[in-house]
Design an enzyme around this catalytic site. Structure first.
Site, PDB file in Angstrom:
ATOM      1  CG  ASP A  48      -6.853  -4.899   2.865  1.00  0.00           C
ATOM      2  OD1 ASP A  48      -6.148  -5.727   3.482  1.00  0.00           O
ATOM      3  OD2 ASP A  48      -6.394  -4.134   1.997  1.00  0.00           O
ATOM      4  CG  ASN A 105       1.086  -0.183  -1.403  1.00  0.00           C
ATOM      5  OD1 ASN A 105       1.775  -0.161  -2.421  1.00  0.00           O
ATOM      6  ND2 ASN A 105       1.307  -1.053  -0.430  1.00  0.00           N
TER       7      ASN A 105
END
EC number: 3.1.2.2
Length: 326
Positions: free
Chosen positions: A200, A11
């Protein structure tokens, strides 16, 4: 398996996506179980994922670290294989290693000649009779849970116009994906790891929308693969917040498959699971999670069910810590 983690795996804060780790775990499990099932098979087969037991993300992994994934077969029934997988992260500059994940997966072997035919699994040798008895107990428990989960899967997520912040409707999210050849096994069905990675991603969007901070996957409850997803299907991956504690969020995620090229079959529920996320500051410290605002009776019911799962997991963790201290 082993590979270095790059920017595409993480991320914006540099933490590796839980879905990336889950995909690697499934790849390792698929390799070892397929090898085993073909070791004595009269016809070639591919092992496909049926279930992933609860897995905790014990430590975050970051860009630049190497993920080392190892797998071991721990139990075989007549038609299924239990695989234990460990994930270690390695800092290649310092040599430091740490355990990040432990997971248990169940696979079934499908014939390459007939994808609807489940083949028999070669048995393994146990060092102790207790190992076989414990494995059989785990097998029966997961079989029962899969049946119960499938029976209660019927909900559909609908969009709400102008929802209030911190409500279920405000953060709920969906992702639509056309299943292509690169997503599939030799049998033409989606890899379990591909599906888990998409799940996810959706869960992460739900968590980020709710708390508007950096978030990471903390754990995943059992992931049940109810039905195979064929190449050419359009899948809808949907996620919604079900429960929040002071520092964690539980998100329900399910995958619906629409085999629009096959007019004989209607849309069906293929996969379901609960993901748990935590909110982190820029320094990587846990942050308080905004309380989920429930509006409908169904949302209140799901919140209480999530609270029960949270308290059960908390009690089990405390018991393990006490046992380890003794």
């Amino acid at each position: 398996l082993g590979r270095i983690m790059g920017p595409d795996d993480a991320n914006i804060a540099g933490n590796v996506h839980g879905g990336t780790i889950l995909k690697m775990i499934e790849e390792a499990g698929a390799i070892i179980s397929t090898r085993h099932c073909n070791s004595q098979a009269e016809e070639p087969c591919v092992a496909v994922l049926a279930r992933v037991e609860r897995t905790d993300f014990l430590s975050p992994m970051c860009i630049g670290e190497v993920a080392n994934v190892s797998a071991e077969i721990t139990y075989t029934s007549r038609h299924s294989v239990e695989v234990q997988v460990n994930v270690m992260s390695e800092n290649i500059l310092t040599g430091a290693k740490k355990l990040t994940n432990k997971a248990t997966l169940w696979y079934v072997p499908l014939s390459l000649k007939n994808v609807n035919k489940v083949l028999e699994v070669p048995s393994i040798q146990y060092t102790r009779k207790e190992q076989e008895d414990e494995g059989k107990k785990r097998y029966e428990e997961q079989k029962l849970d899969r049946l119960e989960t499938k029976q209660r899967n019927g909900d559909v997520i609908f969009p709400i116009i102008n929802p209030e912040p911190h409500t279920v409707s405000y953060s709920q999210s969906s992702l639509i994906h056309l299943v292509g050849p690169s997503d599939c096994t030799l049998l033409g069905f989606v890899h379990g790891g591909v599906t888990m990675k998409l799940m996810d991603e959706v869960a992460g969007i739900v968590a980020a929308r709710h708390c508007q901070t950096n978030i990471v996957t903390a754990s995943v409850d059992a992931i049940n693969f109810h039905e195979k997803i064929k190449k050419g299907c359009v899948i809808t991956v949907s996620g919604r917040m079900t429960f929040t504690s002071n520092k964690s969020m539980e998100i329900e995620v399910f995958v619906d498959a629409d085999p629009f090229v096959d007019e004989t079959r209607e849309r069906y529920r293929a996969v379901s699971a609960f993901f748990t996320y935590v909110s982190l500051s820029k320094e990587g410290k846990p942050l308080p999670v905004p309380q989920l605002l429930t509006e409908t009776e169904d949302e209140k019911r799901r919140f209480e069910e999530g609270k029960g799962r949270y308290l059960q997991t908390k009690a089990k963790r405390q018991a393990q810590m006490q046992q380890a201290a003794q």
